[in-house]
Design a protein around this motif. Structure first.
Motif, PDB file in Angstrom:
ATOM      1  N   ALA A 190       0.840  -1.198   0.000  1.00 21.78           N
ATOM      2  CA  ALA A 190       0.000   0.000   0.000  1.00 21.78           C
ATOM      3  C   ALA A 190       0.878   1.253   0.000  1.00 21.78           C
ATOM      4  CB  ALA A 190      -0.916  -0.008   1.216  1.00 21.78           C
ATOM      5  N   GLY A 191       1.926   1.244   0.818  1.00 22.25           N
ATOM      6  CA  GLY A 191       2.830   2.402   0.859  1.00 22.25           C
ATOM      7  C   GLY A 191       3.411   2.685  -0.511  1.00 22.25           C
ATOM      8  N   PHE A 192       3.801   1.627  -1.195  1.00 21.76           N
ATOM      9  CA  PHE A 192       4.395   1.766  -2.523  1.00 21.76           C
ATOM     10  C   PHE A 192       3.376   2.331  -3.520  1.00 21.76           C
ATOM     11  CE2 PHE A 192       5.344  -0.091  -6.697  1.00 21.76           C
ATOM     12  CZ  PHE A 192       6.623   0.381  -6.880  1.00 21.76           C
ATOM     13  N   LEU A 193       2.194   1.749  -3.521  1.00 20.85           N
ATOM     14  CA  LEU A 193       1.194   2.182  -4.493  1.00 20.85           C
ATOM     15  C   LEU A 193       0.742   3.620  -4.224  1.00 20.85           C
ATOM     16  CD1 LEU A 193      -0.927  -1.058  -4.907  1.00 20.85           C
ATOM     17  CD2 LEU A 193       0.772  -0.087  -6.459  1.00 20.85           C
ATOM     18  N   VAL A 194       0.550   3.937  -2.941  1.00 18.57           N
ATOM     19  CA  VAL A 194       0.145   5.305  -2.619  1.00 18.57           C
ATOM     20  C   VAL A 194       1.256   6.283  -3.025  1.00 18.57           C
ATOM     21  CG1 VAL A 194      -0.461   6.888  -0.761  1.00 18.57           C
ATOM     22  CG2 VAL A 194      -1.405   4.596  -0.786  1.00 18.57           C
ATOM     23  N   ALA A 195       2.497   5.847  -2.883  1.00 18.27           N
ATOM     24  CA  ALA A 195       3.615   6.717  -3.278  1.00 18.27           C
ATOM     25  C   ALA A 195       3.559   7.008  -4.779  1.00 18.27           C
ATOM     26  CB  ALA A 195       4.939   6.075  -2.910  1.00 18.27           C
ATOM     27  N   ILE A 196       3.270   5.991  -5.565  1.00 16.30           N
ATOM     28  CA  ILE A 196       3.178   6.204  -7.011  1.00 16.30           C
ATOM     29  C   ILE A 196       2.024   7.164  -7.322  1.00 16.30           C
ATOM     30  CG2 ILE A 196       2.807   5.064  -9.234  1.00 16.30           C
ATOM     31  CD1 ILE A 196       5.038   3.568  -8.434  1.00 16.30           C
ATOM     32  N   THR A 246       3.735   0.388   9.015  1.00 20.53           N
ATOM     33  CA  THR A 246       4.680   0.245   7.902  1.00 20.53           C
ATOM     34  C   THR A 246       4.341   1.090   6.680  1.00 20.53           C
ATOM     35  OG1 THR A 246       3.447  -1.680   7.128  1.00 20.53           O
ATOM     36  CG2 THR A 246       5.357  -2.094   8.517  1.00 20.53           C
ATOM     37  N   VAL A 247       3.084   1.525   6.583  1.00 26.48           N
ATOM     38  CA  VAL A 247       2.685   2.146   5.331  1.00 26.48           C
ATOM     39  C   VAL A 247       3.448   3.457   5.094  1.00 26.48           C
ATOM     40  CG1 VAL A 247       0.719   3.694   5.722  1.00 26.48           C
ATOM     41  CG2 VAL A 247       0.624   2.030   3.932  1.00 26.48           C
ATOM     42  N   PHE A 248       3.642   4.228   6.131  1.00 25.16           N
ATOM     43  CA  PHE A 248       4.280   5.523   5.911  1.00 25.16           C
ATOM     44  C   PHE A 248       5.789   5.449   5.701  1.00 25.16           C
ATOM     45  CE2 PHE A 248       0.146   7.003   7.294  1.00 25.16           C
ATOM     46  CZ  PHE A 248      -0.077   7.983   6.340  1.00 25.16           C
ATOM     47  N   PRO A 249       6.510   4.608   6.453  1.00 23.62           N
ATOM     48  CA  PRO A 249       7.932   4.465   6.094  1.00 23.62           C
ATOM     49  C   PRO A 249       8.120   4.072   4.634  1.00 23.62           C
ATOM     50  CG  PRO A 249       7.517   3.454   8.217  1.00 23.62           C
ATOM     51  CD  PRO A 249       6.174   3.888   7.696  1.00 23.62           C
ATOM     52  N   MET A 250       7.256   3.162   4.159  1.00 22.96           N
ATOM     53  CA  MET A 250       7.381   2.743   2.756  1.00 22.96           C
ATOM     54  C   MET A 250       7.029   3.900   1.825  1.00 22.96           C
ATOM     55  SD  MET A 250       8.392   0.093   1.353  1.00 22.96           S
ATOM     56  CE  MET A 250       8.636  -0.303  -0.361  1.00 22.96           C
ATOM     57  N   LEU A 255       8.721   7.678  -2.162  1.00 22.27           N
ATOM     58  CA  LEU A 255       8.665   9.033  -2.728  1.00 22.27           C
ATOM     59  C   LEU A 255      10.066   9.608  -2.888  1.00 22.27           C
ATOM     60  CD1 LEU A 255       5.616  10.868  -1.142  1.00 22.27           C
ATOM     61  CD2 LEU A 255       6.044  10.351  -3.536  1.00 22.27           C
ATOM     62  N   ALA A 256      10.877   9.456  -1.848  1.00 24.99           N
ATOM     63  CA  ALA A 256      12.253   9.976  -1.922  1.00 24.99           C
ATOM     64  C   ALA A 256      13.002   9.292  -3.055  1.00 24.99           C
ATOM     65  CB  ALA A 256      12.969   9.761  -0.591  1.00 24.99           C
ATOM     66  N   GLY A 257      12.794   7.970  -3.193  1.00 24.43           N
ATOM     67  CA  GLY A 257      13.480   7.227  -4.244  1.00 24.43           C
ATOM     68  C   GLY A 257      13.063   7.689  -5.627  1.00 24.43           C
ATOM     69  N   LEU A 258      11.782   7.957  -5.787  1.00 23.44           N
ATOM     70  CA  LEU A 258      11.301   8.384  -7.107  1.00 23.44           C
ATOM     71  C   LEU A 258      11.853   9.763  -7.464  1.00 23.44           C
ATOM     72  CD1 LEU A 258       7.600   7.170  -7.025  1.00 23.44           C
ATOM     73  CD2 LEU A 258       9.508   6.213  -8.310  1.00 23.44           C
ATOM     74  N   GLN A 259      12.171  10.549  -6.448  1.00 27.13           N
ATOM     75  CA  GLN A 259      12.741  11.874  -6.720  1.00 27.13           C
ATOM     76  C   GLN A 259      14.235  11.792  -7.019  1.00 27.13           C
ATOM     77  OE1 GLN A 259      10.722  14.387  -7.083  1.00 27.13           O
ATOM     78  NE2 GLN A 259       9.083  13.010  -6.461  1.00 27.13           N
ATOM     79  N   SER A 260      14.836  10.626  -6.850  1.00 25.97           N
ATOM     80  CA  SER A 260      16.305  10.579  -6.851  1.00 25.97           C
ATOM     81  C   SER A 260      16.905  10.496  -8.249  1.00 25.97           C
ATOM     82  CB  SER A 260      16.793   9.409  -5.999  1.00 25.97           C
ATOM     83  OG  SER A 260      16.487   8.191  -6.636  1.00 25.97           O
ATOM     84  N   ALA A 261      16.083  10.308  -9.285  1.00 27.21           N
ATOM     85  CA  ALA A 261      16.651  10.299 -10.633  1.00 27.21           C
ATOM     86  C   ALA A 261      17.178  11.701 -10.957  1.00 27.21           C
ATOM     87  CB  ALA A 261      15.594   9.887 -11.649  1.00 27.21           C
ATOM     88  N   GLU A 262      18.326  11.732 -11.636  1.00 30.36           N
ATOM     89  CA  GLU A 262      18.906  13.036 -11.955  1.00 30.36           C
ATOM     90  C   GLU A 262      18.202  13.659 -13.155  1.00 30.36           C
ATOM     91  OE1 GLU A 262      23.117  12.723 -12.460  1.00 30.36           O
ATOM     92  OE2 GLU A 262      23.231  11.381 -10.727  1.00 30.36           O
ATOM     93  N   ARG A 263      18.299  14.985 -13.216  1.00 29.74           N
ATOM     94  CA  ARG A 263      17.606  15.715 -14.274  1.00 29.74           C
ATOM     95  C   ARG A 263      18.066  15.260 -15.654  1.00 29.74           C
ATOM     96  NH1 ARG A 263      16.638  22.046 -15.808  1.00 29.74           N
ATOM     97  NH2 ARG A 263      18.359  21.898 -17.252  1.00 29.74           N
ATOM     98  N   ILE A 264      19.358  15.074 -15.779  1.00 32.44           N
ATOM     99  CA  ILE A 264      19.890  14.736 -17.104  1.00 32.44           C
ATOM    100  C   ILE A 264      19.420  13.348 -17.530  1.00 32.44           C
ATOM    101  CG2 ILE A 264      22.061  13.772 -16.274  1.00 32.44           C
ATOM    102  CD1 ILE A 264      23.428  15.284 -18.560  1.00 32.44           C
TER     103      ILE A 264
END
Ligand SMILES: Nc1ncnc2c1ncn2[C@@H]1O[C@H](COP(=O)(O)OP(=O)(O)OP(=O)(O)O)[C@@H](O)[C@H]1O
Ligand SMILES: [Mg+2]
Lengths: 371, 280
Positions: A190-196, A246-250, A255-264
């Motif tokens: 659920a944490g993963f899906l809500v993050a997406i 567990t839902v919020f740590p996930m 969310l942080a991971g999805l933001q981690s791709a670089e602009r380039i």
């Protein structure tokens, strides 16, 4: 010397404190203090340890020296157990404790040597460390006759484990295989899906994140009884507690991971005319993997704690939390410790499995390159 | 803050051919970044028309808007005003049709993919079959001198090798328009010469249109049909120099010793110095 001497550090002198052992009483028998030469078996073990220290430069490799010294350490750890078995008292045995202290310092060197060795022997280090800890626990609790109510020796815990194996297995199945597994999968999923979802709808992320901080500040002992009232005694209430934990740590990690791709890197995908989902699958999720694993690892321990604590507030008459609360009331502390051992082992295995999977899947990440 | 901007000096070269097809048409392009404290005039009233088969080099001091100009063409940046067409389409339509290959200023490789799978990334997106993808990756990696590195990961390569992988990646899906932002900036002189030669040959044989950013005057003159000299604050075009009239299309490295080459290089240098004189 036939082999080139490998760079092995010189042994620090501290293990040699054991040479003071013969000067002090080594054990007591019926109130009389005995010295080392008076107990032939102990003397033999002591001599063996000293001999390994003297012979430590003979093996050609660090691994060889480590194995040799390990034999010396094993002899020292065997000595108090053998003496206890023969009915000696150890509470006033200064010599024995000095011997044991020296051997433990010697183990330090063994671990240092193993840390420098390549191959599977490296892994032996942490295992030896854990084993030594358990041995010391056994020796100290029995040597100083610590009441089992306060701290039973590991051997007693082991006995309780095998004597209650059927119960403990039922507990394990109820708590881990049913409650934890389901709650964990639902919570992380659920944490993963809500993050997406929140990634697509930024207003959702802005609304959810403060709520996440709130939820992680809510104490388990507060929500657990409420969930038991809502969802009943069986696994559903435990899973609900785990989901809340567990839902919020996930969510936050994803969310942080999805933001981690670089602009380039994103620009590259854009230049190929790749849409949202393709960019997600080919770039942003791989980038997020280290963060996802972080969330999964944190949650694996949270889930176990959540289930056990929730079982204190109502459960069918099975489950690790139930076992602990009832056996404490009956002063069967060895069963409590056995349950704790099962829980600790489960938690470590879960965490270890996740760490291994992470290593395989994100071998490209800077934290794993090399090694 | 500049009270009055210097009058933009824009030159649109009349094309040499009677009716060459225009691939990229940039008309009165202005782009202003809204930075936190003050606006940055990255591009000011830039007009440029690029015909099919042209090799255009953008040269100019750091921060004069070369990357920004390419990013507008690639639809990675939206202009504040002005019009841009690529292949007669808006940049967005052109991007969605994968009309161009972009070599970024940094390699931008994906660390979880091997070298080969980095090169095949655009081909995967385009839905090519696996054998075809691998075939093309092998060809392009060979072209940039990286045969045998297919199974390596990007972080096991040097910076220059990584940049060459990114060039191979842009060539792999065979776009008609190549946008290259200082692709050879991180390479040693010899590799650079080698790749310059490779690039002119590729360009000659495939008739691709190239827009190429460089800081090297010699590289610009050697490769280009036209050189666009830019200057900063605000970013604008100072001069457009036609090399095609004086230098043959087919070039070898020793052309660099010729007087024509020297004359063009001199003019580029003059233009660059003029741009710098605004600085103080
Ligand atoms: N995203 C941005 N936000 C704000 N300002 C920007 C942004 N990108 C570029 N700029 C500014 O726009 C100007 C032009 O930048 P650009 O990257 O196009 O320069 P460049 O000619 O490519 O320089 P270099 O040769 O160093 O690569 C610079 O002054 C830069 O600071
Ligand atoms: Mg640039």
């Amino acid at each position: 010397m036939s082999r080139p001497t490998m760079a092995r550090p010189i042994m620090a002198p501290w293990p040699l404190v054991m040479l003071a052992a013969p000067l002090l009483p080594f054990a007591t028998l019926d109130g009389t203090a005995l010295y080392l030469p008076q107990i032939p078996a102990a003397f033999a073990l002591f001599a063996l340890t000293v001999a390994t220290i003297l012979a430590r430069r003979l093996p050609g490799s660090a691994l060889g020296e480590a194995l040799l010294l390990l034999a010396g350490v094993a002899a020292a750890y065997a000595a108090p157990l053998a003496l206890l078995h023969q009915g000696y008292g150890l509470a006033q045995a200064g010599g024995l404790w000095v011997y044991l202290a020296g051997a433990t310092l010697l183990l330090w060197r063994v671990l240092a040597l193993l840390a420098g060795v390549a191959g599977p022997a490296r892994l032996a280090g942490p295992a030896l460390f854990g084993l030594a800890l358990v041995m010391l626990w056994e020796i100290l609790t029995r040597g100083f006759q610590v009441p089992a109510i306060l701290l039973p020796p590991p051997s007693a815990v082991l006995t309780a484990l095998s004597a209650n194996a059927a119960d403990l297995w039922d507990d394990f199945r109820q708590t881990v295989l049913i409650s934890v597994l389901r709650g964990y999968l639902i919570g992380c999923g659920a944490g993963f899906l809500v993050a997406i979802l929140a990634d697509r709808l930024p207003f959702l992320a802005r609304g959810l994140l403060p709520l996440g901080n709130l939820a992680s500040a809510v104490p388990v002992v507060g929500i657990a009884p409420i969930m038991v009232m809502w969802f009943g005694f069986d696994w559903q209430s435990k899973a609900a507690v785990i989901v809340v934990m567990t839902v919020f740590p996930m969510l936050i990690n994803t969310l942080a991971g999805l933001q981690s791709a670089e602009r380039i890197q994103l620009d590259l995908m854009r230049s190929y005319g790749a849409g949202y989902w393709r960019t997600l699958a080919m770039l942003r999720l791989p980038c997020a993997l280290p963060f996802l694993f972080n969330g999964l690892k944190i949650n694996s321990t949270l889930a176990l704690i959540g289930a056990i604590v929730a079982e204190f507030f109502g459960t069918p008459v099975v489950g690790m939390g139930f076992r602990i609360s009832t056996q404490v009331a009956r002063m069967n502390l060895d069963v409590v410790w056995a349950t704790i051992a099962v829980a600790a082992l489960t938690g470590s295995l879960l965490y270890g499995a996740l760490a291994l999977a992470e290593r395989r899947v994100t071998a490209w990440h800077p934290s794993f390159r090399k090694r | 803050m500049p009270a009055a901007q210097p009058a933009p000096l824009t030159l649109v070269q009349p094309a040499a051919d009677p009716a060459p097809r225009t691939i990229v048409d940039i008309h009165n392009l202005t782009l202003t970044y809204q930075a936190a404290d003050h606006p940055v005039y990255a591009l000011s009233d830039v007009s440029l028309s690029i015909a099919k088969g042209d090799f255009i080099s953008l040269i100019g001091p750091s921060g004069c808007g070369k990357t920004t100009l390419m990013r507008v063409v690639a639809d990675l940046e939206q202009p504040t005003s002005g019009a841009v067409t690529v292949n007669g389409m808006t940049p967005e339509q052109a991007r969605l049709k994968r009309a161009y290959g972009y070599v970024f200023q940094a390699p931008a490789l994906y660390p979880w993919r091997t070298v080969e799978r980095n090169v095949t990334l655009p081909l995967e997106i385009m839905g090519l079959a696996k054998t075809e993808r691998q075939q093309r990756a092998r060809e392009q990696l060979e072209r940039v001198g990286l045969s045998g590195f297919e199974r390596k990961f990007p972080w096991q390569l040097s910076g220059g090798m990584q940049q060459r992988v990114s060039i191979a990646r842009a060539l792999a899906f065979d776009p008609d328009l190549l946008l290259m932002d200082e692709p050879f900036g991180a390479l040693d002189e010899i590799t650079r010469d080698h790749l310059n030669l490779q690039l002119t040959r590729l360009w000659l044989s495939t008739r691709k249109t190239c827009i190429f950013v460089t800081h090297s005057i010699a590289e610009a003159v050697f490769l280009s049909t036209r050189i666009v000299v830019m200057s900063p604050r605000p970013g604008r075009i100072l001069d457009v120099i036609d090399c095609d009239r004086e230098l043959p299309r087919e070039r070898t490295l020793d052309i660099r010793e010729s007087p024509e080459f020297q004359r063009i290089a001199h003019r580029v240098r003059e233009g660059l110095m003029e741009g710098h004189s605004y600085d103080d």
